[in-house]
Design an enzyme around this catalytic site. Structure first.
Site, mmCIF file in Angstrom:
data_model
loop_
_atom_site.group_PDB
_atom_site.id
_atom_site.type_symbol
_atom_site.label_atom_id
_atom_site.label_comp_id
_atom_site.label_asym_id
_atom_site.label_seq_id
_atom_site.Cartn_x
_atom_site.Cartn_y
_atom_site.Cartn_z
ATOM 1 N N HIS A 70 0.786 -1.215 -0.187
ATOM 2 C CA HIS A 70 -0.119 -0.114 0.189
ATOM 3 C C HIS A 70 0.844 1.298 0.018
ATOM 4 C CE1 HIS A 70 0.458 0.053 4.511
ATOM 5 N NE2 HIS A 70 0.320 1.069 4.193
ATOM 6 N N ASP A 115 -0.704 -7.766 1.350
ATOM 7 C CA ASP A 115 -0.172 -6.471 1.692
ATOM 8 C C ASP A 115 1.213 -6.350 1.750
ATOM 9 O OD1 ASP A 115 0.291 -3.603 1.457
ATOM 10 O OD2 ASP A 115 -0.738 -3.291 3.667
ATOM 11 N N SER A 213 4.332 1.763 8.258
ATOM 12 C CA SER A 213 3.986 1.027 7.354
ATOM 13 C C SER A 213 5.308 0.304 6.621
ATOM 14 C CB SER A 213 3.319 1.554 6.227
ATOM 15 O OG SER A 213 1.778 1.676 6.719
#
Length: 256
Positions: A70, A115, A213
């Site tokens: 992402h 992801d 992330s």
């Protein structure tokens, strides 16, 4: 940065709020890259002139970084650079241009399933005490509930806060899959078998957050997770969600 679920007013429906290109460890403490030499800061640029830390990753070998899909959707490789060998998000170490971004072919932008991504460096990533490949979980890696794991990153130390310039780390614990799944159903989130939940369940105050992330989650110095998404950060009821590395071992090895 980590994607967060936002509650829609007066109902339990939720949406994945795609963040700005930036996301910190909540409740942790500062550390050094010598303690976590596989960690890397991934730098993003809107204008191809100024680059700043926006996601994290783990060194796989002399050319590849493991991170979250992402972070990179819709981006050309030249918008990202890779900093290795530095405790600091935006200085020190060695900065590499990105030659290629490899997104998992089954990545789902709605549910954030699968992801996972790999960045290929345009230059060789030298190995030393500050930059060293991580060990990743094998396909049969046994990770029980309530196991101590460590998250690292340069992300926000609280929801909505700025990122941390110095690398931080935090000990959290793995969360039972069914428990995590039922909690996230309350707010419209989907927990698949490709996901791994971690946090301090029913206590809160410890978590990955925006800017973390793509960063690694370690169990006994083995990367078992890649920071993906969550309901805000460090909430007692909702743990953080990672991509479960053991579900992607073959794909990682084939593309690294």
């Amino acid at each position: 940065m980590r994607v967060t679920l936002a509650l829609v007013a007066l109902c339990l429906a939720s949406v994945a709020a795609l963040p700005e290109k930036q996301q910190r460890i909540v409740g942790g403490s500062v550390t050094t890259i010598e303690q976590w030499p596989s960690g890397s800061a991934l730098l993003y640029s809107w204008n191809l002139v100024t680059y700043s830390q926006a996601c994290g990753g783990a060194i796989l070998n002399t050319r590849s970084i493991l991170s979250a899909a992402h972070c990179f959707i819709g981006d050309a490789a030249n918008r990202w650079r890779i900093r290795t060998g530095s405790t600091w998000a935006n200085s020190g170490g060695v900065v590499h241009n990105t030659a290629l971004i490899i997104i998992h072919p089954s990545y789902n932008t709605r549910t954030l399933d699968n992801d996972i991504a790999i960045l290929r460096s345009a230059t060789t990533i030298a190995q030393n005490n500050q930059a060293r490949p991580a060990s990743i979980a094998g396909a049969n890696y046994n990770l029980a509930d309530n196991q101590a794991v460590w998250a690292i990153g340069w992300g926000a130390t609280c929801p909505g806060c700025a990122g941390s310039e110095q690398l931080r780390h935090i000990q959290i614990w793995t969360v039972n899959q069914n428990t995590c799944r039922s909690r996230y159903l309350e707010v419209g989130g989907t927990i698949t078998d490709n996901m791994l939940c971690s946090g301090w369940l029913d206590v809160g105050g410890r978590d990955q957050c925006q800017g973390d992330s793509g960063g690694p989650l370690f169990h006994n110095n083995v990367v078992v997770g890649v920071c993906s998404w969550g309901q805000s950060c460090a909430l007692a009821r909702y743990p953080g969600v990672n991509a479960r590395v053991s579900r992607f071992t073959a794909w990682i090895q084939a593309n690294a």
